[in-house]
Design a protein around this motif. Structure first.
Motif, short mmCIF file in Angstrom:
data_model
loop_
_atom_site.label_atom_id
_atom_site.label_comp_id
_atom_site.label_asym_id
_atom_site.label_seq_id
_atom_site.Cartn_x
_atom_site.Cartn_y
_atom_site.Cartn_z
N ARG A 1 1.02 -0.38 -3.59
CA ARG A 1 -0.13 -1.15 -4.09
C ARG A 1 -1.32 -1.03 -3.13
NH1 ARG A 1 0.24 -4.24 -8.31
NH2 ARG A 1 2.50 -4.37 -8.19
N ARG A 2 -1.06 -1.03 -1.82
CA ARG A 2 -2.14 -0.90 -0.84
C ARG A 2 -2.75 0.50 -0.88
NH1 ARG A 2 -0.40 -2.87 4.89
NH2 ARG A 2 -2.51 -2.17 5.32
N VAL A 3 -1.91 1.53 -0.98
CA VAL A 3 -2.42 2.89 -1.07
C VAL A 3 -3.21 3.06 -2.36
CG1 VAL A 3 -1.76 5.33 -1.29
CG2 VAL A 3 -0.63 3.88 0.42
N LEU A 4 -2.68 2.54 -3.46
CA LEU A 4 -3.36 2.64 -4.75
C LEU A 4 -4.74 1.98 -4.69
CD1 LEU A 4 -3.29 3.44 -7.74
CD2 LEU A 4 -2.14 1.27 -8.20
N ALA A 5 -4.83 0.80 -4.11
CA ALA A 5 -6.12 0.11 -4.00
C ALA A 5 -7.12 0.92 -3.18
CB ALA A 5 -5.93 -1.28 -3.40
N ALA A 6 -6.66 1.51 -2.08
CA ALA A 6 -7.54 2.33 -1.24
C ALA A 6 -8.02 3.57 -2.00
CB ALA A 6 -6.82 2.73 0.04
N LEU A 7 -7.14 4.18 -2.78
CA LEU A 7 -7.53 5.35 -3.56
C LEU A 7 -8.54 4.98 -4.64
CD1 LEU A 7 -4.04 7.04 -3.86
CD2 LEU A 7 -6.00 7.87 -2.51
N GLU A 8 -8.31 3.86 -5.32
CA GLU A 8 -9.24 3.41 -6.35
C GLU A 8 -10.62 3.14 -5.75
OE1 GLU A 8 -6.04 1.22 -9.33
OE2 GLU A 8 -7.27 0.01 -7.99
N ALA B 1 4.38 6.38 3.38
CA ALA B 1 3.86 6.35 2.00
C ALA B 1 2.68 7.31 1.90
CB ALA B 1 3.44 4.94 1.61
N SER B 2 2.45 7.79 0.68
CA SER B 2 1.35 8.72 0.48
C SER B 2 0.78 8.58 -0.91
CB SER B 2 1.83 10.17 0.69
OG SER B 2 2.79 10.51 -0.30
N VAL C 1 6.56 6.33 -1.77
CA VAL C 1 6.96 5.47 -0.65
C VAL C 1 8.40 5.83 -0.32
CG1 VAL C 1 7.36 3.09 0.13
CG2 VAL C 1 5.44 3.59 -1.40
N ILE C 2 8.68 6.07 0.96
CA ILE C 2 10.05 6.41 1.33
C ILE C 2 10.97 5.26 0.95
CG2 ILE C 2 9.30 8.00 3.17
CD1 ILE C 2 10.19 5.88 5.22
N GLU C 3 12.20 5.63 0.63
CA GLU C 3 13.13 4.66 0.04
C GLU C 3 13.30 3.39 0.87
OE1 GLU C 3 17.59 4.54 -1.93
OE2 GLU C 3 16.79 6.43 -1.19
N GLN C 4 13.46 3.51 2.18
CA GLN C 4 13.73 2.33 3.01
C GLN C 4 12.53 1.41 3.17
OE1 GLN C 4 14.00 5.54 3.84
NE2 GLN C 4 13.67 5.90 6.02
N MET C 5 11.34 1.83 2.70
CA MET C 5 10.14 0.99 2.82
C MET C 5 9.66 0.46 1.47
SD MET C 5 9.49 0.74 6.03
CE MET C 5 7.77 0.26 6.18
N ARG C 6 10.42 0.68 0.43
CA ARG C 6 10.00 0.23 -0.90
C ARG C 6 10.12 -1.28 -1.03
NH1 ARG C 6 12.74 5.30 -4.20
NH2 ARG C 6 11.31 6.82 -3.25
N GLY C 7 9.31 -1.82 -1.92
CA GLY C 7 9.35 -3.26 -2.18
C GLY C 7 8.52 -4.08 -1.21
N ARG C 8 7.68 -3.45 -0.42
CA ARG C 8 6.87 -4.15 0.58
C ARG C 8 5.37 -4.11 0.27
NH1 ARG C 8 9.85 -2.70 6.27
NH2 ARG C 8 11.95 -2.62 5.41
N GLY C 9 5.02 -3.60 -0.91
CA GLY C 9 3.62 -3.57 -1.30
C GLY C 9 2.83 -2.38 -0.79
N LEU C 10 3.51 -1.39 -0.21
CA LEU C 10 2.80 -0.23 0.34
C LEU C 10 2.11 0.58 -0.75
CD1 LEU C 10 5.35 1.04 2.99
CD2 LEU C 10 3.33 -0.37 3.34
#
Length: 158
Positions: free
Chosen positions: A98-105, A61-62, A87-96
């Motif tokens: 949301r975690r990246v977004l929170a870190a960026l904010e 994810a990025s 988020v790469i397709e096979q890792m979607r739906g796991r909250g990644l």
């Protein structure tokens, strides 16, 4: 999950960017996002770029933010523009995302930015759902795609 700050031109960032561009092309048929970007845009204190790695050190994810101030494209002083959330397709739906977004904010807030803004499109309903559920609200259009009918812009006070 390990989230790391990397340069925008890091090989893993380039790889994920190519994947997101290919997805944009499939969704919109336009070759991908043509917004001009420079690796320096994501160099502190002007912004950051993050990559999430899985337990095998695979980039999954990025996302990044870059400083924007009042300009002819509709930005306001103190804006932090969200870019390349993916988020790469096979890792979607796991909250990644949301975690990246929170870190960026959190990072943009610490850098003194007052509003996080983003542009997405009507053919990315899952992105729109993420942002709305994270407190983003529709805002005036800005940026490269501000005159495109499919463009949707959102903002959140930091």
């Amino acid at each position: 999950m390990n989230i790391r700050r990397v340069p925008y031109d890091h090989p893993d960032a380039v790889k994920l960017d190519a994947e997101v561009q290919a997805e944009y092309h499939v969704r919109y048929g336009d070759g991908g996002d043509a917004t001009p970007m420079d690796p320096a845009d994501f160099t502190p204190p002007n912004g950051i770029y993050l990559i999430a790695y899985d337990e095998n050190d695979v980039p999954v994810a990025s996302g990044g933010w870059r400083a924007q101030d009042a300009n002819g494209e509709g930005n306001r002083d103190g804006d932090a523009e969200l870019k390349r959330m993916y988020v790469i397709e096979q890792m979607r739906g796991r909250g990644l995302a949301r975690r990246v977004l929170a870190a960026l904010e959190e990072d943009a807030r610490a850098a003194g930015r007052v509003r996080m803004v983003l542009e997405t499109g009507t053919k990315q309903p899952e992105a729109i759902a993420l942002y709305v559920s994270s407190g983003y609200e529709p805002c005036e259009k800005f940026g490269y795609y501000r005159f495109h009918e499919e463009s949707r812009c959102y903002a959140k006070a930091l």
